[in-house]
Design an enzyme around this catalytic site. Sequence first.
Site, PDB file in Angstrom:
ATOM      1  N   GLY A 160      53.907  57.542  66.342  1.00 28.82           N
ATOM      2  CA  GLY A 160      55.314  57.567  66.735  1.00 28.82           C
ATOM      3  C   GLY A 160      56.234  57.893  65.563  1.00 28.82           C
ATOM      4  O   GLY A 160      56.066  57.330  64.486  1.00 28.82           O
TER       5      GLY A 160
ATOM      6  N   CYS B  21      60.303  49.895  72.651  1.00 26.12           N
ATOM      7  CA  CYS B  21      61.124  49.410  71.528  1.00 26.12           C
ATOM      8  C   CYS B  21      62.343  48.651  72.039  1.00 26.12           C
ATOM      9  O   CYS B  21      62.888  48.978  73.093  1.00 26.12           O
ATOM     10  CB  CYS B  21      61.615  50.578  70.701  1.00 26.12           C
ATOM     11  SG  CYS B  21      60.283  51.591  70.112  1.00 26.12           S
TER      12      CYS B  21
HETATM   13  C1  LIG Z   1      47.098  50.433  65.121  1.00 28.95           C
HETATM   14  C2  LIG Z   1      47.834  50.871  66.349  1.00 28.95           C
HETATM   15  C3  LIG Z   1      49.050  51.585  66.220  1.00 28.95           C
HETATM   16  C4  LIG Z   1      49.743  52.023  67.349  1.00 28.95           C
HETATM   17  N1  LIG Z   1      50.911  52.755  67.208  1.00 28.95           N
HETATM   18  C5  LIG Z   1      51.537  53.255  68.324  1.00 28.95           C
HETATM   19  C6  LIG Z   1      52.687  54.099  68.200  1.00 28.95           C
HETATM   20  O1  LIG Z   1      53.153  54.445  67.105  1.00 28.95           O
HETATM   21  N2  LIG Z   1      53.284  54.540  69.347  1.00 28.95           N
HETATM   22  C7  LIG Z   1      52.794  54.202  70.605  1.00 28.95           C
HETATM   23  O2  LIG Z   1      53.362  54.642  71.616  1.00 28.95           O
HETATM   24  N3  LIG Z   1      51.692  53.421  70.735  1.00 28.95           N
HETATM   25  C8  LIG Z   1      51.062  52.953  69.639  1.00 28.95           C
HETATM   26  N4  LIG Z   1      49.922  52.168  69.778  1.00 28.95           N
HETATM   27  C9  LIG Z   1      49.420  51.864  71.137  1.00 28.95           C
HETATM   28  C10 LIG Z   1      48.272  52.801  71.548  1.00 28.95           C
HETATM   29  O3  LIG Z   1      48.669  54.159  71.540  1.00 28.95           O
HETATM   30  C11 LIG Z   1      47.722  52.435  72.947  1.00 28.95           C
HETATM   31  O4  LIG Z   1      48.769  52.513  73.885  1.00 28.95           O
HETATM   32  C12 LIG Z   1      47.131  51.026  73.012  1.00 28.95           C
HETATM   33  O5  LIG Z   1      46.475  50.694  71.811  1.00 28.95           O
HETATM   34  C13 LIG Z   1      46.145  50.855  74.189  1.00 28.95           C
HETATM   35  O6  LIG Z   1      45.084  51.787  74.113  1.00 28.95           O
HETATM   36  P1  LIG Z   1      43.660  51.449  73.403  1.00 28.95           P
HETATM   37  O7  LIG Z   1      43.176  50.142  73.966  1.00 28.95           O
HETATM   38  O8  LIG Z   1      42.787  52.614  73.753  1.00 28.95           O
HETATM   39  O9  LIG Z   1      43.936  51.365  71.936  1.00 28.95           O
HETATM   40  C14 LIG Z   1      49.224  51.715  68.648  1.00 28.95           C
HETATM   41  C15 LIG Z   1      48.013  50.991  68.766  1.00 28.95           C
HETATM   42  C16 LIG Z   1      47.317  50.580  67.645  1.00 28.95           C
HETATM   43  C17 LIG Z   1      46.020  49.818  67.815  1.00 28.95           C
END
Ligand SMILES: Cc1cc2nc3c(=O)[nH]c(=O)nc-3n(C[C@H](O)[C@H](O)[C@H](O)COP(=O)(O)O)c2cc1C
Length: 305
Positions: A48, A131
């Site tokens: 992001g 946010c």
């Molecule tokens: C370390 C980390 C950083 C993340 N940063 C963002 C971000 O900058 N913007 C966003 O929309 N989601 C962010 N997420 C959320 C992920 O994109 C995703 O929606 C969430 O982790 C669920 O998917 P997953 O279980 O496959 O990780 C972040 C997740 C993690 C673990």
Amino acid sequence: MTKPDLSVKIGPLNLKNPVMTASGTCGYGLELKKFCPPEELGAVITKGVSLTPWPGNQTPRMAESASGLINAIGLENMGVEAFVAKALPALKATGATVGANILGHSPEEYGALSKRLSLTDIDFLEVNVSCPNVACGGLAMGATPEGVAEVTAAVRENRGDKPFIIKLTPQTADIVAVALAAEREGATAVSLINTIPAMAVDLNRRRPVLANVTGGLSGPAVKPVALRQVWQCASNLKIPVVGLGGIFSARDALEFILVGATAVEIGTATLTDPAAPVKIIEGLRQWMLKEGLDDLDQLRGSLKI
Ligand SMILES: Cc1cc2nc3c(=O)[nH]c(=O)nc-3n(C[C@H](O)[C@H](O)[C@H](O)COP(=O)(O)O)c2cc1C
């Protein structure tokens, strides 16, 4: 067209396959290059970006939990100008399809970011609405249909011809009402889920594990919640739904497509295996061959209730 055909359409976007990276889990795309060529993915969705650089939270910012990860990175990022000048050209040079994930503190900030990025060669925007709106008491904009409608309208008015996906938080009373608000205001698609608010404590030290005290839970622990919300949204929306949350295997991805997802994103899995997205694409191909499926339309939304 080679069979099976893995390509998918999200509005005007044609993706070569349904597998994208989830924002924040692969930096600006190049970090994965050695294990996971960005141009082989449906798309790379970048960390992001905000209008100005954000410093992020103090460490520790990650805690493991049973089948999951709790992170409190605090949306640290380089800011849109550095993204446009450095990260984006390097990623586009690989031939990847690029989605820029954006975040702001108000609908106006989302509008300004969309305008700036509409002048670049990104392929689409993904709008993180999790946010807090600083001007309105700090409630997450994604928590209510009204908040999501405002952000969606601000992006729609400023994004030029870029398709845009509204990324929803699971932290809401009525996920379908929120998703329908995005659809009504002209979103190309919705993606869900973002992380679920959570915490971890250290009994010996009698302290929270994360410096920020709370964080967001991701990984296999959240998959059943994600699957339920994706199914609800896909059953009620006309626009495409992108599913994510705990997808670690091709089988997980196929389950999301079965409940109606057009495409999927891979997040936490890449932190344990950086080649996970390409392995999942190959797994989809193998499964389709085994089942005799020519394309994913033959599976999408075919859940029998
Ligand atoms: C370390 C980390 C950083 C993340 N940063 C963002 C971000 O900058 N913007 C966003 O929309 N989601 C962010 N997420 C959320 C992920 O994109 C995703 O929606 C969430 O982790 C669920 O998917 P997953 O279980 O496959 O990780 C972040 C997740 C993690 C673990």
